[in-house]
Motif scaffolding. Structure first.
Motif, PDB file in Angstrom:
ATOM      1  N   ILE A   1       0.952  -1.269   0.024  1.00 42.97           N
ATOM      2  CA  ILE A   1       0.015  -0.002  -0.022  1.00 42.97           C
ATOM      3  C   ILE A   1       0.849   1.313  -0.012  1.00 42.97           C
ATOM      4  N   ASP A   2       0.606   2.284  -0.837  1.00 42.20           N
ATOM      5  CA  ASP A   2       1.393   3.336  -0.973  1.00 42.20           C
ATOM      6  C   ASP A   2       0.558   4.621  -0.261  1.00 42.20           C
ATOM      7  N   SER A   3      -0.402   4.507  -0.272  1.00 44.09           N
ATOM      8  CA  SER A   3      -1.540   5.363   0.471  1.00 44.09           C
ATOM      9  C   SER A   3      -2.856   5.099   0.603  1.00 44.09           C
ATOM     10  N   ALA A   4      -3.297   5.032   1.770  1.00 40.60           N
ATOM     11  CA  ALA A   4      -4.608   4.658   2.002  1.00 40.60           C
ATOM     12  C   ALA A   4      -5.295   5.050   3.116  1.00 40.60           C
ATOM     13  N   PRO A   5      -6.660   5.297   3.478  1.00 41.32           N
ATOM     14  CA  PRO A   5      -7.374   5.728   4.688  1.00 41.32           C
ATOM     15  C   PRO A   5      -7.273   4.362   5.726  1.00 41.32           C
ATOM     16  N   VAL A   6      -6.846   4.713   6.746  1.00 44.13           N
ATOM     17  CA  VAL A   6      -6.930   3.673   7.710  1.00 44.13           C
ATOM     18  C   VAL A   6      -7.690   4.145   9.024  1.00 44.13           C
ATOM     19  N   GLN A   7      -7.802   3.021  10.113  1.00 43.87           N
ATOM     20  CA  GLN A   7      -8.351   3.539  11.339  1.00 43.87           C
ATOM     21  C   GLN A   7      -7.326   3.176  12.363  1.00 43.87           C
ATOM     22  N   ALA A   8      -7.022   4.084  13.245  1.00 46.99           N
ATOM     23  CA  ALA A   8      -5.831   3.975  14.359  1.00 46.99           C
ATOM     24  C   ALA A   8      -6.899   3.873  15.801  1.00 46.99           C
ATOM     25  N   GLN A   9      -6.657   2.658  16.131  1.00 44.89           N
ATOM     26  CA  GLN A   9      -6.951   2.440  17.560  1.00 44.89           C
ATOM     27  C   GLN A   9      -6.048   2.797  18.706  1.00 44.89           C
ATOM     28  N   PHE A  10      -6.307   3.857  19.447  1.00 50.36           N
ATOM     29  CA  PHE A  10      -5.269   4.425  20.544  1.00 50.36           C
ATOM     30  C   PHE A  10      -5.581   3.430  21.639  1.00 50.36           C
ATOM     31  N   GLN A  11      -4.686   2.902  22.146  1.00 47.46           N
ATOM     32  CA  GLN A  11      -5.097   2.214  23.383  1.00 47.46           C
ATOM     33  C   GLN A  11      -4.761   2.931  24.717  1.00 47.46           C
ATOM     34  N   GLY A  12      -5.921   2.964  25.610  1.00 44.92           N
ATOM     35  CA  GLY A  12      -5.877   3.781  26.583  1.00 44.92           C
ATOM     36  C   GLY A  12      -5.699   2.971  28.074  1.00 44.92           C
ATOM     37  N   GLU A  13      -6.487   3.720  28.945  1.00 48.52           N
ATOM     38  CA  GLU A  13      -6.564   2.943  30.108  1.00 48.52           C
ATOM     39  C   GLU A  13      -7.191   1.635  30.017  1.00 48.52           C
ATOM     40  N   SER A  14      -6.853   0.535  30.893  1.00 47.81           N
ATOM     41  CA  SER A  14      -7.517  -0.704  30.923  1.00 47.81           C
ATOM     42  C   SER A  14      -7.493  -1.067  32.215  1.00 47.81           C
ATOM     43  N   LYS A  15      -8.708  -2.002  32.491  1.00 47.31           N
ATOM     44  CA  LYS A  15      -9.064  -2.439  33.689  1.00 47.31           C
ATOM     45  C   LYS A  15      -9.510  -3.950  33.641  1.00 47.31           C
ATOM     46  N   LYS A  16      -9.150  -4.637  34.497  1.00 44.95           N
ATOM     47  CA  LYS A  16      -9.444  -6.063  34.271  1.00 44.95           C
ATOM     48  C   LYS A  16     -10.316  -6.587  35.487  1.00 44.95           C
ATOM     49  N   ASP A  17     -11.464  -7.339  35.268  1.00 51.63           N
ATOM     50  CA  ASP A  17     -12.227  -8.170  36.178  1.00 51.63           C
ATOM     51  C   ASP A  17     -13.014  -6.985  36.982  1.00 51.63           C
ATOM     52  N   VAL A  18     -13.731  -6.126  36.344  1.00 58.47           N
ATOM     53  CA  VAL A  18     -14.515  -5.103  37.077  1.00 58.47           C
ATOM     54  C   VAL A  18     -15.888  -5.237  36.636  1.00 58.47           C
ATOM     55  N   LEU A  19     -16.940  -4.824  37.657  1.00 59.22           N
ATOM     56  CA  LEU A  19     -18.161  -4.908  37.413  1.00 59.22           C
ATOM     57  C   LEU A  19     -18.774  -3.794  36.622  1.00 59.22           C
ATOM     58  N   ALA A  20     -19.662  -4.193  35.632  1.00 64.09           N
ATOM     59  CA  ALA A  20     -20.055  -3.054  34.673  1.00 64.09           C
ATOM     60  C   ALA A  20     -21.461  -3.250  34.281  1.00 64.09           C
ATOM     61  N   VAL A  21     -22.111  -2.075  33.782  1.00 68.17           N
ATOM     62  CA  VAL A  21     -23.513  -1.985  33.301  1.00 68.17           C
ATOM     63  C   VAL A  21     -23.368  -0.988  31.998  1.00 68.17           C
ATOM     64  N   PRO A  22     -24.391  -1.175  31.153  1.00 71.16           N
ATOM     65  CA  PRO A  22     -24.709  -0.148  30.340  1.00 71.16           C
ATOM     66  C   PRO A  22     -24.632   1.214  30.846  1.00 71.16           C
ATOM     67  N   VAL A  23     -24.204   2.509  30.245  1.00 67.58           N
ATOM     68  CA  VAL A  23     -24.200   3.719  30.624  1.00 67.58           C
ATOM     69  C   VAL A  23     -25.678   4.156  31.131  1.00 67.58           C
ATOM     70  N   GLY A  24     -26.825   3.733  30.256  1.00 76.21           N
ATOM     71  CA  GLY A  24     -28.212   3.712  30.190  1.00 76.21           C
ATOM     72  C   GLY A  24     -28.824   3.629  31.623  1.00 76.21           C
ATOM     73  N   ALA A  25     -27.990   2.706  32.298  1.00 78.66           N
ATOM     74  CA  ALA A  25     -28.588   2.130  33.774  1.00 78.66           C
ATOM     75  C   ALA A  25     -28.442   2.961  34.793  1.00 78.66           C
ATOM     76  N   LEU A  26     -27.760   4.108  34.767  1.00 84.13           N
ATOM     77  CA  LEU A  26     -27.338   4.995  35.611  1.00 84.13           C
ATOM     78  C   LEU A  26     -28.335   5.908  35.834  1.00 84.13           C
ATOM     79  N   LEU A  27     -28.718   6.278  37.055  1.00 82.74           N
ATOM     80  CA  LEU A  27     -29.806   7.314  37.601  1.00 82.74           C
ATOM     81  C   LEU A  27     -28.947   8.446  38.535  1.00 82.74           C
ATOM     82  N   ALA A  28     -28.939   9.557  37.728  1.00 80.67           N
ATOM     83  CA  ALA A  28     -28.616  10.660  38.748  1.00 80.67           C
ATOM     84  C   ALA A  28     -29.654  10.829  39.972  1.00 80.67           C
TER      85      ALA A  28
END
Length: 447
Positions: free
Chosen positions: A375-402
């Motif tokens: 490939i000489d030139s092409a659009p691509v996707q770049a996935q920047f790896q940020g903070e990561s956590k293992k073995d945590v409890l999670a729910v969809p954001v829509g489950a939060l109530l203020a």
């Protein structure tokens, strides 16, 4: 309620009508007065009827309004235990590094140019003007003067010395930083050098030189007269400088013989094209017969990278050396890392003509450049790896109530609210913790 109001209004009208004398024996004045009163009552009746209608329309919507819109749908979902990663995906462009336009430095006409896509390394000709080759040397300082005076000092001379040494030529030793060098008026005379502060005697022993190239002063071409104070024809060698010694000029002569030009020991600006490394010809802008002083070609580095324009608000999460996954057009992935972050902030033009979002170019290098060799030139996707956590409890954001008191809670299937502490947000999920929160418990969330 409407019927009560209608009865009251009707009674009031009847009382008003019955006021006055016996209607069976009216006089002319009384008849005129009665007609005015009837007209007045008719107007009042119309106004009351209009008010009643408006009230009914206001209270009931006129009977033609649509049903109220339903709220968001709610479903139940289990709290999950999972690994979370704060990676972010952005659009980028894969291509060759460091694009640059090559402009001819001398006079004459172009007599040869490379093919598009050719790679030119150190010591190879990049083009020819009047059949004199312009050869690639590696470095960061271009030749900006004619090198014809022994004893000249500068970074451009260091580029010549380093490249001839790398090509296998014996250039002799170079004076150390701090050495005072006396320039010579004649290109054929040796360049005397006096020892700098804190340095020992650099005068070579008397007698003929044993330099392999036969040049006088193979070492530092030092003067035997001691250390004169710097004057108009003298220079002090600084860190990164090179000195045009007679031994270096002899090496230039041998190199000139190898490339097929006159062996003068003198270099013109047009003899060398200085690049940071090997270059790839991305486009040829001229043709044989054109003036050599114009734009001849565009070149790039031979390595590829991904350029990602990142909004300035997101720059805080990107660091030099950060791991990045590049997704190529065929959906294969290539690991890389952040190699450079531009110091220039670019503004985008908004729809109204004003400045929109500001962006900064981030350069991502590939760990294995061969993975994108097709490939000489092409659009691509770049996935920047940020903070990561293992073995945590999670729910969809829509489950939060203020909650009114502050903070957040989740609603259980039975309706009870459970306060939670939030952690990492990533890919539509949120990390939660707190008393009573456990894996598998059912909570409500928007569908």
């Amino acid at each position: 309620m409407a019927s009560e109001r209608e009865a009251g209004d009707t009674m009031a009208l009847r009382v008003t009508v019955q006021e006055g004398v016996d209607p069976r024996r009216p006089t002319a004045g009384r008849r005129k007065k009665k007609e005015k009163k009837a007209l007045y009552l008719a107007v009042v009746a119309v106004l009351l009827a209009g008010g009643m209608g408006a009230g009914l329309l206001w209270a009931g919507g006129g009977g033609t309004g649509s049903e109220p819109e339903p709220g968001p749908k709610v479903k139940q979902i289990a709290v999950v235990r999972t690994d979370m990663s704060g990676s972010r995906e952005m659009q980028g462009m894969l291509g060759y590094d460091s694009p640059r336009t090559i402009r001819g430095a001398g006079e004459g006409r172009v007599t040869w140019l490379p093919n598009r896509g050719a790679t030119v390394k150190r010591g190879r000709q990049l083009y020819r003007a009047d059949e004199r080759p312009a050869v690639v040397f590696y470095g960061s300082t271009p030749l900006y003067r004619r090198l014809d005076t022994p004893g000249s000092v500068g970074r451009d001379i260091r580029v010549v010395a380093d490249n001839l040494r790398a090509l296998g030529y014996d250039i002799g030793s170079q004076p150390a930083p701090g050495t005072v060098v006396r320039q010579q008026a004649s290109a054929g005379a040796p360049a005397p050098v006096a020892p700098g502060p804190g340095q020992g005697e650099t005068t070579p022993p008397a007698g003929p030189s044993s330099a392999p190239d036969g040049g006088a002063g193979q070492g530092t071409d030092a003067s035997q007269e001691g250390a004169p104070s710097p004057g108009p024809s003298q220079s002090t060698v600084k860190e990164g400088d090179g000195v045009l010694t007679t031994s270096l000029m002899s090496a230039i002569k041998r190199w000139q013989k190898a490339v097929g030009v006159d062996q003068t020991g003198i270099l013109d600006v047009s003899d060398v094209v200085v690049t940071k490394s090997a270059v790839r010809v991305s486009d040829v802008l001229a043709q044989p017969g054109d003036e050599a002083s114009g734009d001849l070609m565009t070149v790039t580095a031979t390595t590829k990278s991904v350029t990602v324009p990142v909004e300035s608000l997101d720059m805080g999460s990107i660091k030099s050396g950060q791991q990045v996954t590049v997704v190529l057009p065929d959906r294969t992935t290539v690991p890389g890392k952040v190699a450079a972050i531009s110091t220039v902030v670019q503004g985008e033009q908004g729809e109204s003509g004003g400045t929109g979002q500001t962006k900064t170019n981030v350069t991502v290098s590939l760990d294995d450049p061969r993975s994108a060799r097709q490939i000489d030139s092409a659009p691509v996707q770049a996935q920047f790896q940020g903070e990561s956590k293992k073995d945590v409890l999670a729910v969809p954001v829509g489950a939060l109530l203020a909650v009114r008191e502050g903070g957040y809670a989740v609603r259980l299937s039975g309706g009870r609210l459970v306060p939670v502490d939030t952690g990492m947000f990533a890919q539509g999920l949120v990390e939660i913790s707190g008393r009573g929160v456990s894996e598998g418990m059912k909570v409500e969330t928007t569908a």
